[in-house]
Scaffold this motif. Structure first.
Motif, short mmCIF file in Angstrom:
data_model
loop_
_atom_site.label_atom_id
_atom_site.label_comp_id
_atom_site.label_asym_id
_atom_site.label_seq_id
_atom_site.Cartn_x
_atom_site.Cartn_y
_atom_site.Cartn_z
N ALA A 171 0.83 -1.21 0.00
CA ALA A 171 0.00 0.00 0.00
C ALA A 171 0.87 1.26 0.00
N ALA A 172 1.95 1.24 0.77
CA ALA A 172 2.86 2.40 0.80
C ALA A 172 3.52 2.61 -0.56
N THR A 173 3.84 1.53 -1.24
CA THR A 173 4.43 1.62 -2.57
C THR A 173 3.44 2.23 -3.55
N GLN A 227 -0.13 16.19 -12.11
CA GLN A 227 -1.53 16.36 -12.48
C GLN A 227 -2.03 15.31 -13.47
N TYR A 228 -1.50 14.11 -13.37
CA TYR A 228 -1.97 12.97 -14.16
C TYR A 228 -2.87 12.12 -13.26
N TYR A 229 -4.07 12.61 -13.03
CA TYR A 229 -4.96 11.99 -12.06
C TYR A 229 -5.46 10.62 -12.49
N ASP A 230 -5.68 10.43 -13.79
CA ASP A 230 -6.10 9.12 -14.27
C ASP A 230 -5.01 8.08 -14.05
N MET A 231 -3.77 8.48 -14.27
CA MET A 231 -2.64 7.57 -14.02
C MET A 231 -2.55 7.25 -12.53
N ALA A 232 -2.70 8.26 -11.71
CA ALA A 232 -2.63 8.06 -10.25
C ALA A 232 -3.73 7.12 -9.79
N ASP A 233 -4.90 7.26 -10.37
CA ASP A 233 -6.05 6.47 -9.95
C ASP A 233 -5.85 4.97 -10.19
N LYS A 234 -5.00 4.61 -11.14
CA LYS A 234 -4.72 3.19 -11.40
C LYS A 234 -4.07 2.51 -10.19
N PHE A 235 -3.48 3.28 -9.29
CA PHE A 235 -2.73 2.71 -8.18
C PHE A 235 -3.47 2.82 -6.85
N VAL A 236 -4.70 3.28 -6.88
CA VAL A 236 -5.48 3.41 -5.64
C VAL A 236 -5.90 2.04 -5.15
N VAL A 237 -5.52 1.72 -3.91
CA VAL A 237 -5.92 0.45 -3.30
C VAL A 237 -6.77 0.66 -2.06
N ASP A 238 -6.78 1.86 -1.52
CA ASP A 238 -7.57 2.13 -0.32
C ASP A 238 -7.92 3.61 -0.25
N GLU A 239 -8.58 3.99 0.83
CA GLU A 239 -9.03 5.38 0.95
C GLU A 239 -7.88 6.38 1.05
N ALA A 240 -6.72 5.97 1.53
CA ALA A 240 -5.59 6.90 1.64
C ALA A 240 -5.15 7.39 0.26
N GLY A 241 -5.07 6.48 -0.70
CA GLY A 241 -4.69 6.87 -2.05
C GLY A 241 -5.75 7.72 -2.73
N ALA A 242 -7.00 7.33 -2.54
CA ALA A 242 -8.11 8.11 -3.12
C ALA A 242 -8.16 9.50 -2.51
N ALA A 243 -7.83 9.61 -1.22
CA ALA A 243 -7.85 10.91 -0.55
C ALA A 243 -6.79 11.85 -1.11
#
Length: 161
Positions: free
Chosen positions: A76-78, A90-106
C-alpha cells in the motif's frame, strides 16, 4: 538456483544497483515471494529515480514476487508513491490506477479540490464513494471514513454526505 538469485537480487537492491537487480529478475523469475520486501524496495527506488515505466512493470507483476498477505502495508505504501508522483504532475487518471484504499483516493481528491474544479472533484468522490463513506448504524447515516478537514468540508459543501 532461485535461492542464490534471491540473495544476489536482495544484495543488489540494498547496494543501490538497480539495473543489476533487474537483470537478476530477468535471469531467474522463479525467485517468487522470498524477495517480497526487496522487490517493493526496488519499485520504490525506481519511482524515486523517475523510472516510471520500469517501476510500473514491476508493480504490475508484483503478485508473482510479493506476498500480499505478509506485505500488505508495504505494498500500500508503494502504491502511494505512484499516486503522489502522478498527482504532482496532475496525471490523475494515471494516479487512480494505483489506488488500493481510501488513503490513495484521498490524495487524489485533495489535489482535485486544490485545483478548484469542484465538478471533477465531486465526480471523483462519487465514483469512489465506497472508499470515502461508510454507513454508521449508531448514527443511522453515512459518515466519512477519511479524517481530513479538506475532504470533510468539501463533502459537506457539496452535499455528498
Amino acid at each position: 538456483s532461485p535461492e542464490a538469485y534471491a540473495l544476489r537480487f536482495s544484495e543488489a537492491v540494498e547496494a543501490g544497483k538497480y539495473d543489476k537487480a533487474l537483470t537478476y529478475l530477468e535471469k531467474q523469475p522463479e525467485m517468487g515471494t522470498m524477495i517480497s520486501d526487496q522487490y517493493l524496495n526496488l519499485i520504490e527506488a525506481l519511482v524515486g529515480e523517475g523510472r516510471m515505466i520500469e517501476a510500473e512493470n514491476l508493480y504490475n507483476n508484483a503478485s508473482h514476487f510479493v506476498s500480499s498477505r505478509d506485505n500488505a502495508t508495504h505494498l500500500a505504501a508503494t502504491s502511494l508513491l505512484f499516486i503522489q508522483h502522478y498527482v504532482d504532475q496532475q496525471y490523475y487518471d494515471m494516479a487512480d490506477k494505483f489506488v488500493v484504499d481510501e488513503a490513495g483516493a484521498a490524495i487524489i481528491l485533495k489535489a482535485l479540490i486544490a485545483n478548484g474544479d469542484s465538478v471533477v472533484a465531486t465526480r471523483y468522490f462519487r465514483k469512489n464513494q465506497s472508499k470515502f463513506l461508510t454507513y454508521s448504524a449508531t448514527a443511522k447515516k453515512r459518515v466519512l471514513k477519511v479524517d481530513d478537514e479538506v475532504i470533510t468540508n468539501f463533502a459537506f459543501e457539496n452535499n455528498l454526505i
